[in-house]
Enzyme design. Structure first.
Site, PDB file in Angstrom:
ATOM      1  N   ARG A  44       0.825  -1.210   0.000  1.00 31.53           N
ATOM      2  CA  ARG A  44       0.000   0.000   0.000  1.00 31.53           C
ATOM      3  C   ARG A  44       0.862   1.265   0.000  1.00 31.53           C
ATOM      4  O   ARG A  44       0.529   2.256  -0.660  1.00 31.53           O
ATOM      5  CB  ARG A  44      -0.935  -0.011   1.211  1.00 31.53           C
ATOM      6  CG  ARG A  44      -1.975   1.077   1.161  1.00 31.53           C
ATOM      7  CD  ARG A  44      -3.180   0.794   2.079  1.00 31.53           C
ATOM      8  NE  ARG A  44      -4.307   1.589   1.629  1.00 31.53           N
ATOM      9  CZ  ARG A  44      -4.799   2.628   2.302  1.00 31.53           C
ATOM     10  NH1 ARG A  44      -4.293   2.976   3.453  1.00 31.53           N
ATOM     11  NH2 ARG A  44      -5.822   3.309   1.808  1.00 31.53           N
ATOM     12  N   HIS A  48       0.566   4.086  -2.838  1.00 30.61           N
ATOM     13  CA  HIS A  48       0.204   5.475  -2.534  1.00 30.61           C
ATOM     14  C   HIS A  48       1.325   6.459  -2.855  1.00 30.61           C
ATOM     15  O   HIS A  48       1.055   7.628  -3.138  1.00 30.61           O
ATOM     16  CB  HIS A  48      -0.250   5.612  -1.081  1.00 30.61           C
ATOM     17  CG  HIS A  48      -1.666   5.192  -0.865  1.00 30.61           C
ATOM     18  ND1 HIS A  48      -2.450   5.664   0.160  1.00 30.61           N
ATOM     19  CD2 HIS A  48      -2.457   4.330  -1.568  1.00 30.61           C
ATOM     20  CE1 HIS A  48      -3.656   5.117   0.088  1.00 30.61           C
ATOM     21  NE2 HIS A  48      -3.681   4.297  -0.942  1.00 30.61           N
ATOM     22  N   HIS A 171      -6.162  -6.127  -3.757  1.00 28.43           N
ATOM     23  CA  HIS A 171      -7.011  -6.227  -2.564  1.00 28.43           C
ATOM     24  C   HIS A 171      -7.235  -7.669  -2.120  1.00 28.43           C
ATOM     25  O   HIS A 171      -7.927  -7.896  -1.126  1.00 28.43           O
ATOM     26  CB  HIS A 171      -8.337  -5.483  -2.782  1.00 28.43           C
ATOM     27  CG  HIS A 171      -8.220  -4.004  -2.578  1.00 28.43           C
ATOM     28  ND1 HIS A 171      -9.223  -3.114  -2.853  1.00 28.43           N
ATOM     29  CD2 HIS A 171      -7.192  -3.248  -2.097  1.00 28.43           C
ATOM     30  CE1 HIS A 171      -8.833  -1.885  -2.577  1.00 28.43           C
ATOM     31  NE2 HIS A 171      -7.590  -1.936  -2.124  1.00 28.43           N
ATOM     32  N   TRP A 187     -10.516  -8.575   2.496  1.00 29.84           N
ATOM     33  CA  TRP A 187     -11.268  -8.915   1.280  1.00 29.84           C
ATOM     34  C   TRP A 187     -11.282 -10.425   1.043  1.00 29.84           C
ATOM     35  O   TRP A 187     -12.149 -10.922   0.360  1.00 29.84           O
ATOM     36  CB  TRP A 187     -10.631  -8.245   0.069  1.00 29.84           C
ATOM     37  CG  TRP A 187     -10.772  -6.753  -0.003  1.00 29.84           C
ATOM     38  CD1 TRP A 187     -11.767  -6.064  -0.658  1.00 29.84           C
ATOM     39  CD2 TRP A 187      -9.902  -5.755   0.543  1.00 29.84           C
ATOM     40  NE1 TRP A 187     -11.554  -4.704  -0.532  1.00 29.84           N
ATOM     41  CE2 TRP A 187     -10.425  -4.487   0.192  1.00 29.84           C
ATOM     42  CE3 TRP A 187      -8.720  -5.801   1.302  1.00 29.84           C
ATOM     43  CZ2 TRP A 187      -9.809  -3.280   0.563  1.00 29.84           C
ATOM     44  CZ3 TRP A 187      -8.114  -4.607   1.687  1.00 29.84           C
ATOM     45  CH2 TRP A 187      -8.659  -3.363   1.318  1.00 29.84           C
TER      46      TRP A 187
HETATM   47  C1  HEM Z   1      -6.103  -1.117   1.617  1.00 31.20           C
HETATM   48  C2  HEM Z   1      -9.050   1.741  -0.963  1.00 31.20           C
HETATM   49  C3  HEM Z   1      -6.715   0.485  -5.011  1.00 31.20           C
HETATM   50  C4  HEM Z   1      -3.556  -2.031  -2.384  1.00 31.20           C
HETATM   51  C5  HEM Z   1      -7.072  -0.200   1.273  1.00 31.20           C
HETATM   52  C6  HEM Z   1      -7.960   0.431   2.203  1.00 31.20           C
HETATM   53  C7  HEM Z   1      -8.792   1.231   1.482  1.00 31.20           C
HETATM   54  C8  HEM Z   1      -8.426   1.106   0.096  1.00 31.20           C
HETATM   55  C9  HEM Z   1      -9.922   2.093   2.023  1.00 31.20           C
HETATM   56  C10 HEM Z   1      -7.944   0.228   3.717  1.00 31.20           C
HETATM   57  C11 HEM Z   1      -6.825   1.023   4.386  1.00 31.20           C
HETATM   58  C12 HEM Z   1      -6.819   0.812   5.885  1.00 31.20           C
HETATM   59  O1  HEM Z   1      -7.877   1.024   6.509  1.00 31.20           O
HETATM   60  O2  HEM Z   1      -5.765   0.452   6.451  1.00 31.20           O
HETATM   61  C13 HEM Z   1      -8.713   1.581  -2.290  1.00 31.20           C
HETATM   62  C14 HEM Z   1      -9.471   2.128  -3.400  1.00 31.20           C
HETATM   63  C15 HEM Z   1      -8.818   1.762  -4.541  1.00 31.20           C
HETATM   64  C16 HEM Z   1      -7.648   0.999  -4.139  1.00 31.20           C
HETATM   65  C17 HEM Z   1     -10.739   2.953  -3.281  1.00 31.20           C
HETATM   66  C18 HEM Z   1      -9.179   2.017  -5.982  1.00 31.20           C
HETATM   67  C19 HEM Z   1     -10.363   1.864  -6.454  1.00 31.20           C
HETATM   68  C20 HEM Z   1      -5.586  -0.195  -4.630  1.00 31.20           C
HETATM   69  C21 HEM Z   1      -4.493  -0.539  -5.507  1.00 31.20           C
HETATM   70  C22 HEM Z   1      -3.597  -1.242  -4.760  1.00 31.20           C
HETATM   71  C23 HEM Z   1      -4.140  -1.348  -3.421  1.00 31.20           C
HETATM   72  C24 HEM Z   1      -4.381  -0.121  -6.986  1.00 31.20           C
HETATM   73  C25 HEM Z   1      -2.265  -1.817  -5.160  1.00 31.20           C
HETATM   74  C26 HEM Z   1      -1.943  -2.119  -6.390  1.00 31.20           C
HETATM   75  C27 HEM Z   1      -4.044  -2.083  -1.098  1.00 31.20           C
HETATM   76  C28 HEM Z   1      -3.511  -2.955  -0.059  1.00 31.20           C
HETATM   77  C29 HEM Z   1      -4.263  -2.686   1.098  1.00 31.20           C
HETATM   78  C30 HEM Z   1      -5.218  -1.676   0.740  1.00 31.20           C
HETATM   79  C31 HEM Z   1      -2.388  -3.982  -0.219  1.00 31.20           C
HETATM   80  C32 HEM Z   1      -4.112  -3.352   2.477  1.00 31.20           C
HETATM   81  C33 HEM Z   1      -3.251  -2.516   3.392  1.00 31.20           C
HETATM   82  C34 HEM Z   1      -3.113  -3.126   4.777  1.00 31.20           C
HETATM   83  O3  HEM Z   1      -3.484  -4.280   4.985  1.00 31.20           O
HETATM   84  O4  HEM Z   1      -2.607  -2.413   5.658  1.00 31.20           O
HETATM   85  N1  HEM Z   1      -7.373   0.224   0.004  1.00 31.20           N
HETATM   86  N2  HEM Z   1      -7.639   0.906  -2.777  1.00 31.20           N
HETATM   87  N3  HEM Z   1      -5.323  -0.682  -3.377  1.00 31.20           N
HETATM   88  N4  HEM Z   1      -5.088  -1.361  -0.589  1.00 31.20           N
HETATM   89 FE1  HEM Z   1      -6.408  -0.291  -1.708  1.00 31.20          FE
END
Ligand code: HEM
Length: 287
Positions: A44, A48, A171, A187
Site C-alpha cells: 500500500r 500510494h 485487494h 477482502w
Molecule cells: C487497503 C481503498 C486500489 C492495495 C485499502 C484500504 C482502502 C483502500 C480504504 C484500507 C486502508 C486501511 O484502513 O488500512 C482503495 C481504493 C482503490 C484501491 C478505493 C481504488 C479503487 C488499490 C491498488 C492497490 C491497493 C491499486 C495496489 C496495487 C491495497 C492494499 C491494502 C489496501 C495492499 C491493504 C493494506 C493493509 O493491509 O494495511 N485500500 N484501494 N489498493 N489497498 Fe487499496
C-alpha cells in the site's frame, strides 16, 4: 556482526538483491503485525507513493518519496502508512545509498514476491525530493465512490479499464482498519498470499450492506467475515470492468502476468530512467 562481502567495499556497486533480502528477512521476523505480515501495508505504501501521479503535469508519482513530509503524510488516504515507512527505516540505515523513493518501491516489489505473487521486474533511479513536491490532497481514490470516480482517478495516471481491474486485484492482500480508513475487515480469507481470490469472491459471493455504525461497506452474506468497499463493487456493477473481473477470476496465470505488468507501470510513473538503467528480477528469499 555480519560478514562483509568484498563487493561492499566498492561504493559504486549497489546490491539491490541484498536490500531485497534484508526486507524479506524482516518480513519473516516481524510476523506479529496484523494478519502476520507487513507485506500488505508495504504494498500500500508503494502504491500510494506512486498513485499521486498526474500525466498532464508530470507531478506526483514514486519519484520523490514526498510522503515523508506533511502535508502529504497527513492526507487521510495515507493514514497508517507510517507503519510501513517505519518498518523500512532500519533497511535505509543499513543501505544508506538507496533513496527512500527507490526503497519504498523495492518494499512493494519484495512484499508481492514474498507473498507468493509473480516476479515484479524492478528499475532503480528515483531521487528523493523535498516537501515542495508534495502533491495536493485528493489524488488517491475515495473508497466510498463508484466506477466514474475510479476511472477519473486512474485515467489521470494513464491507465485503461483492463489495467485498473488488474491493479485492484491487490485487494486480495491486507485489510481495512477502522483507525485508518474507517472501513473494517479483509477482502479474502488469505490476506498475506497474493491470488486471484479477490475476483473469485467478487463474482462468487453474495454482497450485502453491512449493518453497522461505520461507513457504508459490503459484507459477504455467507460468512459476514469478508468485506468489499463501494469502489470494489463498482468492478462488478460496471459491465466493462466486469468482463475483466471474469477473465481474472477464471485464470490466475493471466492475472499474475497482467498484474506484474501493470504494477511495474504504476511504480514507474514519472520516474526518469536513463539508457543505462538496469532491470533487476530478484530472487525470492527461498530461491
Ligand atoms: C487497503 C481503498 C486500489 C492495495 C485499502 C484500504 C482502502 C483502500 C480504504 C484500507 C486502508 C486501511 O484502513 O488500512 C482503495 C481504493 C482503490 C484501491 C478505493 C481504488 C479503487 C488499490 C491498488 C492497490 C491497493 C491499486 C495496489 C496495487 C491495497 C492494499 C491494502 C489496501 C495492499 C491493504 C493494506 C493493509 O493491509 O494495511 N485500500 N484501494 N489498493 N489497498 Fe487499496
Amino acid at each position: 556482526g555480519d560478514a562483509v562481502e568484498p563487493k561492499a567495499f566498492k561504493p559504486e556497486f549497489k546490491d539491490y538483491q541484498a536490500v531485497y533480502n534484508e526486507i524479506a528477512k524482516l518480513l519473516q521476523e516481524h510476523d506479529e503485525y496484523d494478519d502476520g505480515s507487513y507485506g500488505p501495508v508495504l504494498v500500500r505504501l508503494a502504491w500510494h507513493a506512486s498513485g499521486t501521479y498526474d500525466k498532464e503535469t508530470g507531478t506526483g508519482g514514486s519519484n520523490g518519496a514526498t510522503m515523508r513530509f506533511a502535508p502529504e503524510s497527513q492526507h487521510g488516504a495515507n493514514a497508517g502508512l507510517i507503519n510501513a515507512r517505519n518498518f523500512l527505516e532500519p533497511v535505509k540505515a543499513k543501505f544508506p545509498w538507496i533513496s527512500y523513493s527507490d526503497l519504498w518501491i523495492l518494499g512493494g516489489v519484495c512484499s508481492i514476491q514474498e507473498m507468493m505473487g509473480p516476479k515484479i521486474p524492478y528499475r532503480p533511479g528515483r531521487l528523493d525530493r523535498d516537501m515542495t513536491s508534495c502533491t495536493p490532497d485528493g489524488r488517491l481514490p475515495d473508497a466510498s465512490q463508484g466506477a466514474r470516480h475510479v476511472r477519473d482517478i486512474f485515467y489521470r495516471m494513464g491507465f485503461n479499464d483492463q489495467e485498473i481491474v488488474a491493479l485492484a486485484g491487490a485487494h486480495a492482500l491486507g485489510r481495512c482498519h477502522t483507525q485508518n480508513s474507517g472501513f473494517d475487515g479483509p477482502w479474502t480469507f488469505s490476506p498475506t498470499v497474493l491470488t486471484n481470490d479477490y475476483y473469485k469472491l467478487l463474482l462468487g459471493s453474495k454482497w450485502q450492506w453491512r449493518k453497522w455504525d461505520g461507513p457504508k461497506q459490503y459484507e459477504d452474506k455467507e460468512t459476514k467475515s469478508l468485506m468489499m468497499l463501494p469502489a470494489d463493487i463498482a468492478f462488478i456493477e460496471d459491465k466493462e470492468f466486469k468482463k475483466t473481473v471474469e477473465k481474472y477470476a477464471a485464470d490466475n496465470d493471466l492475472f499474475f502476468k497482467d498484474f506484474s505488468a501493470v504494477i511495474v507501470k504504476l511504480f514507474e510513473l514519472g520516474v526518469p530512467f536513463t539508457d543505462k538503467t538496469e532491470t533487476y528480477v530478484f530472487k525470492n528469499l527461498d530461491e
